[in-house]
Design an enzyme around this catalytic site. Structure first.
Site, PDB file in Angstrom:
ATOM      1  N   GLU A 184      56.448  78.084  59.500  1.00 38.53           N
ATOM      2  CA  GLU A 184      55.360  78.563  60.366  1.00 38.53           C
ATOM      3  C   GLU A 184      55.840  79.610  61.377  1.00 38.53           C
ATOM      4  O   GLU A 184      55.181  79.856  62.389  1.00 38.53           O
ATOM      5  CB  GLU A 184      54.730  77.373  61.103  1.00 38.53           C
ATOM      6  N   PHE A 217      48.837  67.625  62.092  1.00 39.41           N
ATOM      7  CA  PHE A 217      47.524  68.005  61.572  1.00 39.41           C
ATOM      8  C   PHE A 217      47.629  69.335  60.839  1.00 39.41           C
ATOM      9  O   PHE A 217      48.086  70.334  61.409  1.00 39.41           O
ATOM     10  CB  PHE A 217      46.508  68.127  62.717  1.00 39.41           C
ATOM     11  N   GLY A 218      47.206  69.352  59.589  1.00 41.23           N
ATOM     12  CA  GLY A 218      47.209  70.583  58.795  1.00 41.23           C
ATOM     13  C   GLY A 218      45.789  71.059  58.549  1.00 41.23           C
ATOM     14  O   GLY A 218      44.892  70.258  58.245  1.00 41.23           O
ATOM     15  N   TYR A 219      45.557  72.378  58.699  1.00 45.04           N
ATOM     16  CA  TYR A 219      44.208  72.929  58.498  1.00 45.04           C
ATOM     17  C   TYR A 219      44.205  74.132  57.560  1.00 45.04           C
ATOM     18  O   TYR A 219      43.147  74.642  57.208  1.00 45.04           O
ATOM     19  CB  TYR A 219      43.613  73.345  59.854  1.00 45.04           C
ATOM     20  N   GLY A 220      45.386  74.609  57.163  1.00 43.38           N
ATOM     21  CA  GLY A 220      45.482  75.768  56.264  1.00 43.38           C
ATOM     22  C   GLY A 220      46.261  75.353  55.025  1.00 43.38           C
ATOM     23  O   GLY A 220      45.889  74.401  54.334  1.00 43.38           O
ATOM     24  N   SER A 221      47.379  76.058  54.781  1.00 45.82           N
ATOM     25  CA  SER A 221      48.173  75.701  53.596  1.00 45.82           C
ATOM     26  C   SER A 221      48.686  74.270  53.687  1.00 45.82           C
ATOM     27  O   SER A 221      48.947  73.630  52.656  1.00 45.82           O
ATOM     28  CB  SER A 221      49.355  76.667  53.435  1.00 45.82           C
TER      29      SER A 221
HETATM   30  C1  SIN Z   1      48.344  74.738  58.784  1.00 43.14           C
HETATM   31  O1  SIN Z   1      48.127  74.758  57.583  1.00 43.14           O
HETATM   32  O2  SIN Z   1      48.111  73.716  59.474  1.00 43.14           O
HETATM   33  C2  SIN Z   1      48.968  75.900  59.511  1.00 43.14           C
HETATM   34  C3  SIN Z   1      48.738  77.224  58.889  1.00 43.14           C
HETATM   35  C4  SIN Z   1      49.310  77.372  57.504  1.00 43.14           C
HETATM   36  O3  SIN Z   1      50.489  77.075  57.314  1.00 43.14           O
HETATM   37  O4  SIN Z   1      48.586  77.798  56.613  1.00 43.14           O
END
Ligand code: SIN
Length: 194
Positions: free
Chosen positions: A99, A24-28
């Site tokens: 990460e 699951f990704g929530y940022g980049s």
């Molecule tokens: C994410 O995107 O899920 C983790 C944080 C990031 O790499 O920005």
């Protein structure tokens, strides 16, 4: 917690015997996968809120002038929308490196926008990591993002790309939208440009 979490994440063996893993990704990870995946589906997780409370020394800032990037805060009743990727286990090695500035793998239940649930992984930077910055007034966070720059590029691009990507997914995230509005204003764009 050590600043570099790579080794800690490598010891996390939860999905080791799986041919494929949901991430699951929530940022980049929403707008810049940067890895091969088998499938990609909009999804959400429950009990987490996205916040620009994690310091970035390696991507969107430097040790002397850290940027701010997204992490998740445990929040009863909250829903965090993002993007799920089905990946092969070999992708986790490079992801652990990407990460490494404080994020740890966590097992979560992913809920797909088009129905169904599955267990998967998410990278979360908790408040006990050395790069954690925590809360600050929105103007302070926005100014830090507007000014920071790291090996992966300007911090503002991370925020504004995330804001665009969430809008494209029809997701309303008041924290991200407010920060984006402030940063655009600092950049000299008309406040009502969006
Ligand atoms: C994410 O995107 O899920 C983790 C944080 C990031 O790499 O920005």
């Amino acid at each position: 917690m050590a600043l570099d979490t790579t080794q800690q994440n490598r010891r996390m063996t939860h999905f080791n015997d799986h041919d494929a893993i949901w991430l699951f990704g929530y940022g980049s990870l929403i707008w810049k996968a940067g890895f091969d995946y088998l499938e990609r589906r909009p999804a959400h997780i429950r009990g987490w809120t996205r916040r620009f409370w994690q310091g970035s020394h390696d991507h969107r800032g430097t040790p002397a002038a850290p940027g701010r990037v997204a992490t998740l805060l445990p929040t009863d009743g909250a829903i965090c929308h993002g993007m799920a990727y089905r990946i092969t286990p070999d992708i986790l090695g490079p992801l652990d490196v990407r990460e490494k500035n404080g994020y740890l793998r966590e097992v979560v239940t992913l809920r797909f926008a088009d129905g169904g649930t599955t267990q998967g992984l998410v990278y979360i930077a908790t408040e006990d990591n050395a790069a954690y910055l925590g809360d600050a007034p929105v103007e302070t966070i926005a100014r830090q993002i507007a000014e920071a720059h790291g090996p992966s590029g300007p911090n503002r691009d991370y925020l504004l790309n995330l804001d665009e990507a969430l809008r494209a997914l029809d997701v309303e995230d008041a924290h991200v939208a407010e920060l984006a509005r402030h940063v655009r204003h600092l950049d000299g764009e008309a406040p009502d440009a969006r």
